[in-house]
Scaffold this motif. Structure first.
Motif: not given
Lengths: 355, 389
Positions: B27-28, B30-31, B41, B80, B83, B85, B344, B351, B354
């Protein structure tokens, strides 16, 4: 993985550049505009001595036996000087004859390939993308589609009607002819495939020329803006002028690698060939037609005159953009491939996860 | 010209692919412009580092695996593809790292590169000042020598990642009587130095992407100088070249976005939702431009591997990718129609958020790293040869 050109390839491009810059000056281009054929037999003979028309002709037939990766820089140079001669003979006609030879038309290949290599014969190519055939008047052999079939016609088998075009360097003709058993050289799936290949090769050659045309349009704009003074300074010092030419340069440089890759795809006949060629035609066509507008604007009124040489390249940009499938046609071909999967559209390097 | 990969390159691709498929978050995160996302990150970076993939082109002794630029492109393509981070320490690993590699002393390399590779230390950029934006040579913040220290006074702004980073790198005026490009020195500043105050700046979506940094008699050892005293401008230009160039903007990022855009077009069409007639063409153009960017990068890398150098043409890159990034996100938002403006977390967003985040992110592209107007000046003057004055 090597994207660069070999020393031999670079040297060949430079040799042809020197030759063309001496032979194909703006004065020479203009003087041909006023002749009946608009073509120079003498030039073509000397061009053959440099080896260009026979570049793709196999060595067994008197040519250099090279491929499109060797040819592409040469084609770019022909665009840079705005050369008006049947380039299609070199880039599409020759490979078509070679393919026909492999498909059983050995006599045809043996008859014409050596003559093309020496410059004695030139080829022209009709295709479904246009009702007209460029340079049919100087061609000794003209390929014409008829449905899936492909015919090879000598001068006596066709009747030509000139269709004067905006670009005086462009010589277009309507071709009247009757399909006959004697002129039929390929049928069915083979005919269709050969037509497709020839169209792709013609489009690749136009893309390479457009790259050279676009660079010349920028160079002319830079020269003029560096000299022309207003408000006491060269107009090229103004950001509004600089940015137009910078934008054109961005488009040219991002078309360049696409065109070179198309040459690689054609040379190796990769599965992505057609889409790769279309991308090159679109990118180079847009770079060149964009550069016409920016360079004209940078020149101002003088660029709009017949006397100034700018329109030599502007007109080349417009006519090459239409040749062998217009920019719009190629864009639609890519869009159908990418979005609908009508043709293989392969990403370079990056491979998306299959969905 | 031979556009096929060697067996070694293919093997490296497969090694990277299998590690990433196994380890990349599903999953992505958090920012990274939030305190918790920033730590998420860093955790990911730690894992990447442990797997030996944090900084593949760096020498082994600094936490890399000594890969060449082509392998770097391959790694990015795989990164990439899954996907993975965004890189929270991109200012460090892509910009400062290569600069230290070129200008740093052996001690500096040993001190700074390993914790940078693992993101134990995250870096912020300290170029701009309130009166030194596009006109970067107008830097006023001074770093005056006092014994073994620089004493720094002034203000930096738009420091990317500045809100949560540990270190800042930038240019300071070490000769108070100098002007313009002279008398500037490249100095590395710990952000916990007494006298340093960081005030985060929220970008238009409210996230703390950058910061103002105030420096009041902040003392930094002179050993933190990178390159020669007074040579800061040329050191910084090397860094800027990396920023505009290929390290930070590897093509896979844009190819991935283009691919997702094509998928979005197909999904939208298949749902029978209204689509603007021109959008198919726009989507295909985006795909073509992302490919053109990749091909251009490969051509550049081939040139660099044969001993060429990257110069002003980095400005061509910067314009091309930054404008493409915006065009792709605009196209996606057009396809999404009414859903395109949902954040979001909105219940109906699914989704699609994004794309909005990406759009906001992309809008900054033509501004940072030297505005595109500055890049056009560089192209006009240094590539085309138009007169400066």
């Amino acid at each position: 993985m090597e994207f660069g050109f070999s020393e031999d390839q670079t040297l060949l491009g430079e040799t042809v550049r020197d030759f063309l810059q001496a032979e194909c000056t703006p004065e020479a281009v203009r003087s041909l505009w006023d002749t009946e054929t608009g073509r120079s037999d003498e030039f073509w003979t000397r061009f053959s001595e440099v080896g260009v028309p026979g570049l793709l002709v196999p060595e067994a037939f008197g040519g250099l036996g090279l491929d499109e990766r060797d040819l592409i820089l040469v084609l770019e140079e022909t665009g840079r000087v705005g050369l008006a001669e049947p380039i299609v003979s070199i880039a599409a006609g020759v490979p078509l004859l070679v393919s026909l030879g492999q498909e059983g038309q050995t006599a045809l290949a043996e008859q014409w390939l050596p003559a093309v290599a020496t410059g004695e014969a030139r080829l022209a190519l009709g295709h479904d993308g246009s009702p007209f055939v460029a340079d049919a008047h100087v061609a000794d052999l003209i390929f014409m589609p008829h449905g899936d079939d492909l015919h090879a016609l000598t001068k006596d088998a066709v009747q030509l009607t000139a269709q004067p075009a905006n670009d005086q360097s462009q010589r277009l003709f309507s071709v009247e002819w009757t399909p006959q058993e004697a002129t039929l050289v390929a049928t069915g799936a083979t005919g269709r495939r050969l037509q497709q290949e020839a169209l792709d090769r013609g489009a690749m050659a136009c893309a390479a020329q457009l790259l050279g045309v676009a660079q010349s349009l920028i160079d002319l704009g830079v020269d003029y803006a560096s000299q022309r003074k207003q408000f006491g300074v060269a107009v090229g010092t103004f950001q509004a002028v600089k940015h137009r030419l910078a934008n054109a340069k961005v488009k040219v440089e991002y078309a360049r690698s696409v065109v070179y890759r198309a040459a690689h795809s054609v040379a190796l006949n990769t599965s992505g060939r057609s889409v790769d060629v279309s991308m090159a035609k679109v990118a180079a066509g847009e770079a060149a037609t964009f550069a016409t507008k920016e360079s004209l604007q940078v020149h101002g009124a003088i660029g709009y005159t017949y006397e100034q040489d700018l329109h030599i390249w502007m007109k080349r940009a417009w006519s090459l953009d239409l040749a062998f499938g217009s920019g719009a046609w190629h864009r639609a071909r890519v869009a159908d491939a990418v979005v609908d999967g009508s043709l293989p559209a392969e990403t370079f390097g990056y491979t998306p996860v299959a969905s | 010209m031979d556009l096929s990969y060697t067996a070694k390159q293919n093997a490296f691709r497969m090694e990277a692919r299998s590690w990433l498929e196994e380890n990349a978050p599903g999953e992505p995160l958090r920012s990274f412009d939030t305190p918790e996302g920033f730590e998420d990150h860093r955790e990911w970076e730690k894992k990447l580092h442990a797997g030996g993939f944090a900084m593949v082109p760096w020498p082994k002794e600094y936490g890399g695996r000594g890969a060449d630029l082509l392998e770097w492109l391959i790694f990015e393509e795989e990164y990439y593809r899954v996907g993975a981070p965004g890189r929270v320490n991109q200012n460090g690993i892509f910009l400062l790292g290569p600069t230290i590699m070129e200008y740093g002393t052996p001690e500096q390399k040993a001190r700074f590169l390993p914790p940078m590779a693992s993101s134990e230390e995250v870096w912020a950029q300290g170029w701009s000042e309130p009166n030194a934006g596009s006109d970067m040579a107008n830097i006023q913040t001074t770093a005056l020598i006092d014994g073994d220290d620089y004493v720094i006074n002034g203000q930096k702004t738009w420091a990317s990642r500045g809100a949560y980073a540990h270190w800042l790198f930038g240019m300071f005026r070490t000769d108070p009587d100098s002007s313009r490009h002279n008398g500037l020195t490249f100095v590395l500043v710990p952000l916990d130095t007494p006298g340093v105050t960081v005030r985060p700046i929220e970008k238009i979506n409210g996230k703390k992407a950058f910061a103002e940094v105030f420096l009041d008699d902040a003392r930094v050892p002179r050993a933190n100088r990178l390159g020669e005293e007074g040579a800061g401008w040329s050191v910084a230009m090397a860094t800027a070249g990396f920023e505009r160039g290929l390290m930070l903007r590897s093509p896979a990022r844009f190819q991935n976005t283009a691919h997702r855009l094509v998928e979005l077009y197909r999904e939208t069409r298949d749902q029978g939702v209204f689509i603007d007639a021109g959008l198919k063409d726009t989507v295909a153009r985006c795909w073509m431009d992302a490919e053109a960017y990749a091909l251009n990068t490969y051509q550049t890398v081939s040139r660099l591997l044969s001993g060429g150098k990257i110069g002003a043409e980095a400005s061509l890159n910067k314009i091309f990718w930054s404008e493409l990034d915006i065009t792709m996100h605009e196209a996606a938002l057009s396809l999404l129609g009414a859903r395109g403006e949902l954040l979001s977390g909105a219940p109906a967003a699914g989704n699609v958020g994004e794309w909005l985040d990406g759009f906001i992110f992309a809008l900054a592209g033509p501004i940072y790293a030297g505005t595109n107007e500055i890049q056009r000046n560089i192209i006009a003057e240094r590539i085309l040869g138009l007169p400066r004055k």
